[in-house]
Design a protein around this motif. Structure first.
Motif, short mmCIF file in Angstrom:
data_model
loop_
_atom_site.label_atom_id
_atom_site.label_comp_id
_atom_site.label_asym_id
_atom_site.label_seq_id
_atom_site.Cartn_x
_atom_site.Cartn_y
_atom_site.Cartn_z
N GLY B 447 0.80 -1.23 0.00
CA GLY B 447 0.00 0.00 0.00
C GLY B 447 0.83 1.26 0.00
O GLY B 447 0.29 2.36 0.14
N GLN B 448 2.14 1.11 -0.13
CA GLN B 448 3.01 2.28 -0.12
C GLN B 448 3.55 2.56 -1.53
O GLN B 448 3.60 1.66 -2.37
CB GLN B 448 4.18 2.08 0.85
CG GLN B 448 3.71 1.89 2.29
CD GLN B 448 4.85 1.60 3.26
OE1 GLN B 448 6.02 1.49 2.86
NE2 GLN B 448 4.51 1.47 4.53
N GLY B 449 3.92 3.80 -1.76
CA GLY B 449 4.48 4.17 -3.06
C GLY B 449 5.62 5.14 -2.88
O GLY B 449 5.65 5.90 -1.90
N VAL B 620 4.95 7.38 0.46
CA VAL B 620 3.63 7.61 1.06
C VAL B 620 2.92 6.29 1.27
O VAL B 620 3.25 5.27 0.67
CB VAL B 620 2.74 8.51 0.15
CG1 VAL B 620 3.37 9.85 -0.11
CG2 VAL B 620 2.37 7.80 -1.14
N GLU B 621 1.93 6.36 2.13
CA GLU B 621 1.01 5.23 2.33
C GLU B 621 -0.40 5.79 2.19
O GLU B 621 -0.73 6.80 2.80
CB GLU B 621 1.21 4.62 3.71
CG GLU B 621 0.39 3.36 3.93
CD GLU B 621 0.85 2.66 5.20
OE1 GLU B 621 1.81 1.88 5.15
OE2 GLU B 621 0.26 2.95 6.26
N VAL B 622 -1.21 5.14 1.38
CA VAL B 622 -2.56 5.64 1.13
C VAL B 622 -3.57 4.70 1.80
O VAL B 622 -3.51 3.48 1.64
CB VAL B 622 -2.84 5.72 -0.39
CG1 VAL B 622 -4.27 6.17 -0.64
CG2 VAL B 622 -1.86 6.68 -1.06
N GLY B 627 -8.94 7.33 1.47
CA GLY B 627 -8.21 8.13 0.48
C GLY B 627 -7.17 9.05 1.10
O GLY B 627 -6.56 9.84 0.39
N ALA B 628 -6.98 8.96 2.40
CA ALA B 628 -6.00 9.84 3.07
C ALA B 628 -4.58 9.36 2.79
O ALA B 628 -4.30 8.16 2.79
CB ALA B 628 -6.26 9.86 4.57
N THR B 629 -3.70 10.32 2.56
CA THR B 629 -2.30 10.02 2.26
C THR B 629 -1.43 10.39 3.45
O THR B 629 -1.54 11.51 3.97
CB THR B 629 -1.83 10.82 1.03
OG1 THR B 629 -2.62 10.43 -0.10
CG2 THR B 629 -0.36 10.56 0.74
N PRO B 747 -10.99 12.82 -0.80
CA PRO B 747 -12.08 12.43 -1.71
C PRO B 747 -11.60 12.17 -3.13
O PRO B 747 -12.10 11.27 -3.80
CB PRO B 747 -13.02 13.65 -1.66
CG PRO B 747 -12.70 14.35 -0.40
CD PRO B 747 -11.24 14.11 -0.15
N ARG B 748 -10.63 12.95 -3.58
CA ARG B 748 -10.15 12.76 -4.96
C ARG B 748 -9.34 11.46 -5.08
O ARG B 748 -9.42 10.76 -6.09
CB ARG B 748 -9.29 13.95 -5.39
CG ARG B 748 -10.13 15.18 -5.59
CD ARG B 748 -9.38 16.28 -6.32
NE ARG B 748 -10.23 17.47 -6.29
CZ ARG B 748 -9.83 18.67 -5.89
NH1 ARG B 748 -8.59 18.88 -5.52
NH2 ARG B 748 -10.67 19.68 -5.87
N VAL B 749 -8.55 11.16 -4.06
CA VAL B 749 -7.79 9.91 -4.10
C VAL B 749 -8.75 8.72 -4.05
O VAL B 749 -8.59 7.73 -4.78
CB VAL B 749 -6.76 9.86 -2.94
CG1 VAL B 749 -6.07 8.51 -2.89
CG2 VAL B 749 -5.73 10.99 -3.10
N LEU B 750 -9.75 8.84 -3.19
CA LEU B 750 -10.74 7.76 -3.08
C LEU B 750 -11.47 7.55 -4.41
O LEU B 750 -11.70 6.42 -4.85
CB LEU B 750 -11.75 8.11 -1.98
CG LEU B 750 -12.56 6.97 -1.39
CD1 LEU B 750 -11.66 5.87 -0.83
CD2 LEU B 750 -13.48 7.50 -0.29
#
Lengths: 81, 757
Positions: B447-449, B620-622, B627-629, B747-750
């Motif tokens: 889940g990380q990038g 990061v981890e999302v 959707g929170a980073t 919200p946008r990431v979600l």
């Protein structure tokens, strides 16, 4: 003669040429000759431009001397924050 | 005397980390900020602002407000001096019309954005001032508005201001389009024909505010004989003086402007908003007037950065070589013309050595506050879009993004994407340092990038004056004219101590008011450590020359037979004689007997600032449910040329990264359908706080700038350039979906996660 490279949107004022030649020994003479020869460039020159001489950027330096083989690039007036 | 030696030197003072000279005052509350200055008989100034995004002002009736007991003055735009013609002034972000500055301070015919000032009052108390504002009757004719930059470019869009397009804008476009630029070289289509893959994407970035903690504040006092004083928080007191004097119809010499301690600026305090209004009120009332903006006013009526809409197309060969790059940038400048897109269009591909590249830029009017500078104005948006597409291409080919950037990196001798050939630059070294950093090879969890981005900024020098006094006790005072927004008092003292050969503790640097020193350009463009440092070194050399002359007279030998070394004058050469060295303190102690006070000074326009590059790595981890980073790890690598005070350099690198993280993840101006700003406060405009962030690791590289005797480059702006793409690339890799819109709020990431399911 000094070969001056212009940024792309100025070509419409130089008959499509991206590089023009003018007789100049320093930046002031260069800007004066450009405005005389290509009147369409004058509003931009009056608003402000920068000049790069052999890779180094100058903002307001009328009397910077230009060598015969110098690379001269006209650039927008540098701004920052 | 070898006073101008440019050979590589070993530094004794520069590069050390002494305690910051403003630290004690700031932590004990002694430091005087803009709102801390008061004067006897002072009035309170308040400003009435438009509640409409776009409206014609048919009339303003101030009669009732003027009649209110306790009100001492009411002003509107009609109180400004009549301007004979217009002129272009340097306002940090761009060159701006003086008329536009005036009309932004107090609206004349139209209110152009929610929060635009329309009138102001000066009263005995804040309560009376607020009551008076309610008594001012403004007759508005509400007009259609436009907030979005793409919508504003459409031919049928509401016209913010007509007839303001530069000659470079082709005919037939919306009157809202005011500036156009194009840069690049090479055969674009031939380049794309050589690509094995072409990625074309469109991106948007929101307007963000600099978020300085100290709101704008000033105190104005105008005497009956026409002289005036102004105290304010600003990045450039000389610009404030010149603009206000013009708007007031005063001579510049009759207006003294003193810059207060500054609680952050980041480019946003290179302009004037309340200062001319306070002067008008002070002149009309005959009493000093203080205006302090509220946080809401800061958001609604000062300058955020541009919002942007950007298209990028890049072609890449299978081996990672970029064959062609193209970008179209549309920047909203708010309600008045600007040229910020020129800088973005030049910076977009500056990190790359490309045979075929083209950028097109458009500046567009919208019913938003006039944009102001924000660290490397115009560059973060452009480089975000380019670095996102480069990352996507790397993913598509399964290539290491760092290796691809190294393969394509601009180097000394590269023809830059904006025209000139690069001198010595540090991008390759910066990329190599990133590759060698343990962060880059550390394992990632599920889940990380990890995101990577390079960044670039020009830096510049500018007009500078410095005075250096040698005191009789052997200490040195330096007077310079740029407010200290990033540690310049320390770095200037360090450079003076280095040049003079004395301890740092014997030097104190102070900021002058406009009557005490020659002109200095605004503190912007990452110019101060470079340009004021350069002037300080030259002022110190001037003083050294004078001290050598004094020693020569004392010894009875020629001036040419004396050199300055290790903080002392020494005889030099075969016929100089044998005299013990005279230290600075010894020469200073007898200066009154040897010719009078000793000082050095320098006034010049500094050029040769040297461009700067940085590379940021971000993990990061999302949270796939919200959707929170969360930013897990962040590393900044940057070429500083020479880090004069490494603590401050690291602070600039960390601060820029944090502001960029906020820009990437949460910060944005949100407008309602009515064109009014909906989040004018820190509760709803979400900047990162300490608990949101990991430690920001820093690596300073020192590739000397050939344009400075110590090799110094500006460092303050470059670090805000890479974070947008570094974050976007990290989030995109973490969720497996390419993000193309900032901020990447939950919200946008979600939405992106759900779209990929």
């Amino acid at each position: 003669m000094v070969a001056v490279t212009l940024w792309g949107s100025l070509r419409r004022f130089t008959g499509g040429e991206g590089q023009v030649e003018v007789e100049a020994r320093n930046f002031k003479e260069l800007l004066d000759r450009l405005a005389e020869t290509y009147p369409g460039l004058k509003p931009q020159i009056d608003r402000g431009v920068s000049l790069a001489l052999d890779g180094r950027i100058y903002r307001e330096a009328w009397f910077t001397e230009i060598g015969p083989d110098s690379e001269v690039v006209l650039m927008p007036y540098m701004t920052g924050g | 005397m070898a006073l101008d030696s440019s050979s590589k030197r070993v530094f004794k003072v520069v590069g050390t980390r002494p305690p910051r000279p403003d630290g004690v005052d700031k932590v004990t509350g002694r430091a005087l900020y803009g709102a801390d200055v008061s004067a006897p008989g002072m009035l309170v100034g308040r400003i009435l602002r438009s509640p409409h995004a776009h409206a014609r002002i048919r009339a303003i009736d101030t009669t009732a407000a003027e009649a209110l007991p306790g009100v001492k003055a009411v002003v509107t735009a009609r109180d400004f001096a009549r301007l004979e013609g217009d002129k272009i002034i340097d306002m940090g972000e761009d060159r701006t019309s003086l008329r536009d500055v005036r009309d932004n301070c107090l609206a004349r015919d139209k209110a152009l954005y929610d929060g635009h000032a329309v009138a102001a009052v000066a009263a005995l108390t804040p309560e009376i001032a607020r009551a008076a504002l309610k008594l001012i009757a403004v007759d508005y004719e509400i007009l259609p508005h436009v907030i979005d930059v793409d919508a504003a470019m459409r031919p049928d869009a509401p016209v913010v201001l007509a007839g303001r397009a530069h000659e470079n804008v082709p005919g037939g476009m919306s009157p809202n389009v005011t500036n156009h630029s194009e840069f690049g070289h090479g055969d674009l289509e031939a380049g794309f024909a050589q690509a094995d893959r072409i990625v074309e994407r469109s991106f948007t970035t929101a307007a963000t505010h600099q978020g300085y903690i100290e709101p704008h504040a000033c105190l104005a006092s105008v005497t009956g004989d026409g002289r005036a004083d102004l105290w304010c928080c600003t990045q450039g007191q000389y610009n404030v003086r010149d603009i206000c004097a013009d708007l007031m119809g005063m001579q510049a010499s009759q207006l003294r402007v003193t810059a207060s301690e500054i609680g952050g600026g980041f480019g946003g305090k290179t302009v004037v908003f309340i200062e001319p209004v306070a002067l008008l009120l002070a002149r009309k009332s005959g009493r000093p007037v203080k205006i302090v903006m509220s946080r809401e006013e800061v958001f609604r009526a000062t300058g955020p950065t541009v919002s942007a809409s950007i298209d990028v197309r890049i072609g890449m060969a299978r081996d990672g070589r970029i064959t062609a790059g193209e970008a179209v940038l549309r920047y909203s400048g708010g309600a008045f013309p600007c040229e910020t897109v020129d800088m973005g269009a030049q910076a977009a591909f500056a990190c790359y050595d490309l045979r075929a590249v083209r950028t097109l830029g458009w500046n567009v009017l919208t019913n938003r506050p006039k944009e102001a500078a924000y660290r490397a104005p115009g560059a973060p948006q452009a480089i975000y879009a380019v670095e996102s597409v480069v990352d996507e291409l790397c993913q598509g080919f399964g290539l290491d993004p760092l290796e691809v950037r190294l393969k394509n990196a601009a180097r000394k001798g590269t023809k830059s994407s904006y025209g000139p050939t690069f001198e010595a630059i540090g991008l390759e070294a910066t990329l190599e340092a990133a590759k060698a950093h343990p962060h880059y090879s550390a394992p990632l969890g599920p889940g990380q990038g990890r995101g990577l981005s390079a960044g670039f900024w020009f830096n510049f020098g500018g007009n500078t004056s410095v005075s250096l006094s040698v005191n009789t006790d052997g200490t040195v005072g330096i007077t310079e004219g740029n407010p200290d927004i990033g540690g310049s008092r320390a770095s200037i003292s360090l450079m003076a101590a280095e040049e003079l050969g004395i301890p740092y503790e014997r030097v104190r640097t102070a900021i002058a008011d406009t009557s005490s020193l020659g002109h200095n350009d605004v503190t912007d463009g990452s110019r101060v450590t470079f340009a004021v440092g350069l002037a300080t070194i030259k002022a110190a050399r001037d003083a050294k020359q004078k001290m050598c002359a004094r020693a020569a007279r004392i010894w009875g030998i020629d001036e040419e037979a004396v050199l300055w070394e290790d903080g002392a004058a020494k005889p030099s050469g075969p016929n100089a004689g044998d005299f013990p060295p005279m230290t600075l303190a010894e020469i200073a102690a007898v200066s009154f007997k040897t010719g009078g006070p000793i000082a050095g000074h320098n006034e010049a326009h500094a050029d040769g600032a040297g461009v700067s590059f940085g590379v940021h790595i971000c993990d990061v981890e999302v949270d796939r449910e919200t959707g929170a980073t969360k930013v897990l790890r962040y590393t900044v690598i940057q070429d500083a040329g020479k880090a004069v005070h490494p603590d401050y350099v690291e602070g600039q690198m960390q601060g820029g990264a944090v502001q960029g993280i906020g820009w990437a993840l949460n910060e944005e101006y949100i407008y309602g359908e009515d064109g009014r700003l909906q989040n004018a406060g820190f509760l709803d405009y979400r900047v990162p706080v300490a608990s949101d962030l990991p430690n920001i690791d820093t690596v300073i590289l020192e590739i000397p700038n050939p344009g400075h005797p110590y090799g110094v480059r500006g460092v303050g702006e470059t670090p805000i350039v890479p974070p947008l793409a570094a974050l976007s690339n990290a989030v995109s890799r973490a969720i497996g979906q390419r993000m193309t819109r900032l901020p990447m709020s939950p919200p946008r990431v979600l939405e992106a996660i759900n779209a990929g399911r």
